[in-house]
Design a protein around this motif. Structure first.
Motif, PDB file in Angstrom:
ATOM      1  N   SER A   2     -10.368   1.830 -11.899  1.00  0.00           N
ATOM      2  CA  SER A   2     -10.372   3.156 -11.967  1.00  0.00           C
ATOM      3  C   SER A   2      -9.095   3.682 -12.495  1.00  0.00           C
ATOM      4  CB  SER A   2     -10.724   3.914 -10.698  1.00  0.00           C
ATOM      5  OG  SER A   2      -9.738   3.611  -9.657  1.00  0.00           O
ATOM      6  N   LYS A   3      -9.104   4.955 -12.844  1.00  0.00           N
ATOM      7  CA  LYS A   3      -7.720   5.665 -13.205  1.00  0.00           C
ATOM      8  C   LYS A   3      -6.642   5.462 -12.021  1.00  0.00           C
ATOM      9  CE  LYS A   3      -5.747  10.534 -14.105  1.00  0.00           C
ATOM     10  NZ  LYS A   3      -6.049  11.630 -14.313  1.00  0.00           N
ATOM     11  N   ASP A   4      -7.195   5.557 -10.822  1.00  0.00           N
ATOM     12  CA  ASP A   4      -6.425   5.566  -9.625  1.00  0.00           C
ATOM     13  C   ASP A   4      -5.868   3.963  -9.502  1.00  0.00           C
ATOM     14  OD1 ASP A   4      -6.624   8.291  -8.852  1.00  0.00           O
ATOM     15  OD2 ASP A   4      -7.371   7.663  -7.001  1.00  0.00           O
TER      16      ASP A   4
ATOM     17  N   VAL B  17      -1.974   3.112  -9.632  1.00  0.00           N
ATOM     18  CA  VAL B  17      -1.449   2.433  -8.675  1.00  0.00           C
ATOM     19  C   VAL B  17      -0.497   1.204  -8.959  1.00  0.00           C
ATOM     20  CG1 VAL B  17      -1.823   0.962  -6.506  1.00  0.00           C
ATOM     21  CG2 VAL B  17      -2.957   3.403  -6.909  1.00  0.00           C
ATOM     22  N   ALA B  18      -1.295   0.258  -9.874  1.00  0.00           N
ATOM     23  CA  ALA B  18      -0.827  -0.761 -10.693  1.00  0.00           C
ATOM     24  C   ALA B  18       0.673  -0.473 -11.079  1.00  0.00           C
ATOM     25  CB  ALA B  18      -1.623  -1.420 -11.575  1.00  0.00           C
ATOM     26  N   CYS B  19       0.532   0.570 -12.222  1.00  0.00           N
ATOM     27  CA  CYS B  19       2.088   1.121 -12.564  1.00  0.00           C
ATOM     28  C   CYS B  19       2.987   1.304 -11.499  1.00  0.00           C
ATOM     29  CB  CYS B  19       1.684   2.120 -13.533  1.00  0.00           C
ATOM     30  SG  CYS B  19       0.771   1.835 -15.074  1.00  0.00           S
ATOM     31  N   VAL B  20       2.487   2.043 -10.728  1.00  0.00           N
ATOM     32  CA  VAL B  20       3.572   2.447  -9.520  1.00  0.00           C
ATOM     33  C   VAL B  20       4.313   1.488  -8.816  1.00  0.00           C
ATOM     34  CG1 VAL B  20       3.884   3.960  -7.520  1.00  0.00           C
ATOM     35  CG2 VAL B  20       2.717   4.824  -9.423  1.00  0.00           C
TER      36      VAL B  20
ATOM     37  N   VAL C 299       7.635   6.193 -11.141  1.00  0.00           N
ATOM     38  CA  VAL C 299       7.831   6.153  -9.499  1.00  0.00           C
ATOM     39  C   VAL C 299       7.910   7.694  -9.069  1.00  0.00           C
ATOM     40  CG1 VAL C 299       9.564   5.675  -7.705  1.00  0.00           C
ATOM     41  CG2 VAL C 299       8.886   4.023  -9.332  1.00  0.00           C
ATOM     42  N   TYR C 300       8.655   8.582 -10.052  1.00  0.00           N
ATOM     43  CA  TYR C 300       8.728   9.806  -9.439  1.00  0.00           C
ATOM     44  C   TYR C 300       7.908  10.941  -9.765  1.00  0.00           C
ATOM     45  CZ  TYR C 300      12.812   7.961  -6.888  1.00  0.00           C
ATOM     46  OH  TYR C 300      13.654   7.274  -5.991  1.00  0.00           O
ATOM     47  N   ASP C 301       6.851  10.354 -10.308  1.00  0.00           N
ATOM     48  CA  ASP C 301       5.800  11.232 -10.849  1.00  0.00           C
ATOM     49  C   ASP C 301       5.395  12.164  -9.585  1.00  0.00           C
ATOM     50  OD1 ASP C 301       3.568  12.501 -12.437  1.00  0.00           O
ATOM     51  OD2 ASP C 301       2.398  11.203 -11.521  1.00  0.00           O
ATOM     52  N   GLN C 302       5.094  13.356  -9.897  1.00  0.00           N
ATOM     53  CA  GLN C 302       4.718  14.386  -8.568  1.00  0.00           C
ATOM     54  C   GLN C 302       3.330  14.980  -9.079  1.00  0.00           C
ATOM     55  OE1 GLN C 302       6.246  14.921  -5.756  1.00  0.00           O
ATOM     56  NE2 GLN C 302       7.981  13.552  -6.509  1.00  0.00           N
ATOM     57  N   SER C 303       2.579  14.425 -10.040  1.00  0.00           N
ATOM     58  CA  SER C 303       1.280  15.345 -10.456  1.00  0.00           C
ATOM     59  C   SER C 303       0.059  14.722 -10.023  1.00  0.00           C
ATOM     60  CB  SER C 303       1.292  15.188 -12.039  1.00  0.00           C
ATOM     61  OG  SER C 303       0.957  13.901 -12.638  1.00  0.00           O
ATOM     62  N   HIS C 304       0.414  13.595  -9.110  1.00  0.00           N
ATOM     63  CA  HIS C 304      -0.691  12.870  -8.463  1.00  0.00           C
ATOM     64  C   HIS C 304      -1.448  13.536  -7.253  1.00  0.00           C
ATOM     65  CE1 HIS C 304       1.966  11.872  -4.916  1.00  0.00           C
ATOM     66  NE2 HIS C 304       2.540  11.766  -5.737  1.00  0.00           N
ATOM     67  N   PRO C 305      -2.761  13.264  -6.802  1.00  0.00           N
ATOM     68  CA  PRO C 305      -3.397  14.031  -5.776  1.00  0.00           C
ATOM     69  C   PRO C 305      -2.442  14.002  -4.571  1.00  0.00           C
ATOM     70  CG  PRO C 305      -4.699  12.659  -6.882  1.00  0.00           C
ATOM     71  CD  PRO C 305      -3.563  12.295  -7.600  1.00  0.00           C
ATOM     72  N   ASP C 306      -2.937  14.861  -3.603  1.00  0.00           N
ATOM     73  CA  ASP C 306      -2.049  14.973  -2.390  1.00  0.00           C
ATOM     74  C   ASP C 306      -2.378  13.653  -1.354  1.00  0.00           C
ATOM     75  OD1 ASP C 306      -0.460  17.064  -3.112  1.00  0.00           O
ATOM     76  OD2 ASP C 306      -1.975  18.540  -2.295  1.00  0.00           O
ATOM     77  N   ASP C 307      -3.538  13.242  -1.825  1.00  0.00           N
ATOM     78  CA  ASP C 307      -3.943  12.097  -0.920  1.00  0.00           C
ATOM     79  C   ASP C 307      -4.914  11.004  -1.655  1.00  0.00           C
ATOM     80  OD1 ASP C 307      -6.440  13.399  -1.195  1.00  0.00           O
ATOM     81  OD2 ASP C 307      -6.340  14.099   0.952  1.00  0.00           O
TER      82      ASP C 307
ATOM     83  N   ALA D 158      -1.493   8.713  -4.123  1.00  0.00           N
ATOM     84  CA  ALA D 158      -0.594   9.188  -3.562  1.00  0.00           C
ATOM     85  C   ALA D 158       0.187   8.283  -2.453  1.00  0.00           C
ATOM     86  CB  ALA D 158      -1.177  10.357  -2.650  1.00  0.00           C
ATOM     87  N   GLU D 159      -0.749   7.353  -1.876  1.00  0.00           N
ATOM     88  CA  GLU D 159      -0.201   6.233  -1.078  1.00  0.00           C
ATOM     89  C   GLU D 159       0.616   5.397  -1.571  1.00  0.00           C
ATOM     90  OE1 GLU D 159      -3.737   4.631   0.381  1.00  0.00           O
ATOM     91  OE2 GLU D 159      -4.427   6.417   1.491  1.00  0.00           O
ATOM     92  N   ALA D 160       0.454   4.860  -2.688  1.00  0.00           N
ATOM     93  CA  ALA D 160       1.377   4.113  -3.714  1.00  0.00           C
ATOM     94  C   ALA D 160       2.540   4.915  -4.216  1.00  0.00           C
ATOM     95  CB  ALA D 160       0.638   3.545  -5.000  1.00  0.00           C
ATOM     96  N   ALA D 161       2.561   6.185  -4.692  1.00  0.00           N
ATOM     97  CA  ALA D 161       3.770   6.977  -4.783  1.00  0.00           C
ATOM     98  C   ALA D 161       4.687   6.980  -3.621  1.00  0.00           C
ATOM     99  CB  ALA D 161       3.364   8.055  -5.552  1.00  0.00           C
ATOM    100  N   THR D 162       3.911   7.436  -2.374  1.00  0.00           N
ATOM    101  CA  THR D 162       4.845   7.769  -1.268  1.00  0.00           C
ATOM    102  C   THR D 162       5.474   6.483  -0.807  1.00  0.00           C
ATOM    103  OG1 THR D 162       3.217   9.474  -0.564  1.00  0.00           O
ATOM    104  CG2 THR D 162       4.498   8.491   1.006  1.00  0.00           C
TER     105      THR D 162
END
Length: 210
Positions: free
Chosen positions: A70-72, A76-79, A124-132, A136-140
């Motif tokens: 999926s897009k997610d 996630v793989a990139c992050v 890593v510091y992209d902020q445009s992902h969903p809140d959950d 979001a979990e991968a970025a956090t």
């Protein structure tokens, strides 16, 4: 040499489209992630399009979905890849003596490991992902690892100077993380600068401050 993939804020070139016949899966995945990460740096999660990534990587959109689901999954793989490369390099830099030289080692590690894919920083510091959700979990988790490393490095440095006040730690950590982000962002906006040049520049700056 800096990567020829477009990075946000810098002049670059697109990764040439490559065919997939006979290419090992690991190499093909890396090609897809390179294009996807550059897209995330440019347009964020919000603008990430698996179809655009597929075109840029010279593969079919179904292939992208078959690899990443999926897009997610692609995000996630990139992050996770970016965070692992950065985090492992920083861990090595923190292993030495806790001094201003450790700060220089850390910056040198960051510039060196980012040189092939400088856009990983903005992934890593992209902020445009969903809140959950998984993105979001991968970025956090990625940002938490880098934040913990900053805390650990600053704490070791202050302890070596007999300082243990928690607010001193908090203040200097904020200064350090802001400095690192500013230097990396400046580098991304000046893509003609090599990692070697940035390491030398950082050394001159540190020497002027001490």
């Amino acid at each position: 040499m800096r990567s020829d993939v477009d990075i946000a804020g810098g002049a670059g070139k697109r990764v040439p489209a490559t065919g997939t016949k006979g290419v090992p899966r690991a190499e093909r995945e890396a090609q897809i992630l390179d294009v996807a990460a550059a897209e995330i740096a440019r347009v964020g999660y919000a603008g990430l399009s698996p179809a655009t990534v597929a075109t840029g990587a010279g593969v079919s959109k179904p292939l992208v979905y078959s690899y990443f689901g999926s897009k997610d999954g692609l995000y996630v793989a990139c992050v996770e890849r970016a965070a692992t490369v950065l985090g492992d390099a920083i861990d090595e830099a923190l292993a030495g003596t806790a001094s201003l030289e450790m700060a220089e080692r850390t910056l040198a590690a960051i510039f060196t490991v980012l040189e092939p894919r400088p856009y990983d920083w903005r992934v890593v510091y992209d902020q445009s992902h969903p809140d959950d959700g998984p993105a979001a979990e991968a970025a956090t988790a990625a940002r938490a690892r880098l934040a913990e490393q900053a805390d650990r490095g600053v704490a070791a440095f202050l302890t070596g100077h007999g300082l243990t006040d928690s607010r001193d730690l908090s203040a200097l950590t904020a200064v350090w993380t802001g400095l690192v982000a500013a230097l990396v962002d400046w580098w991304l906006d000046n893509p003609d600068e090599t990692a070697e040049a940035m390491i030398a520049r950082s050394g001159r700056i540190f020497a002027a401050l001490t």
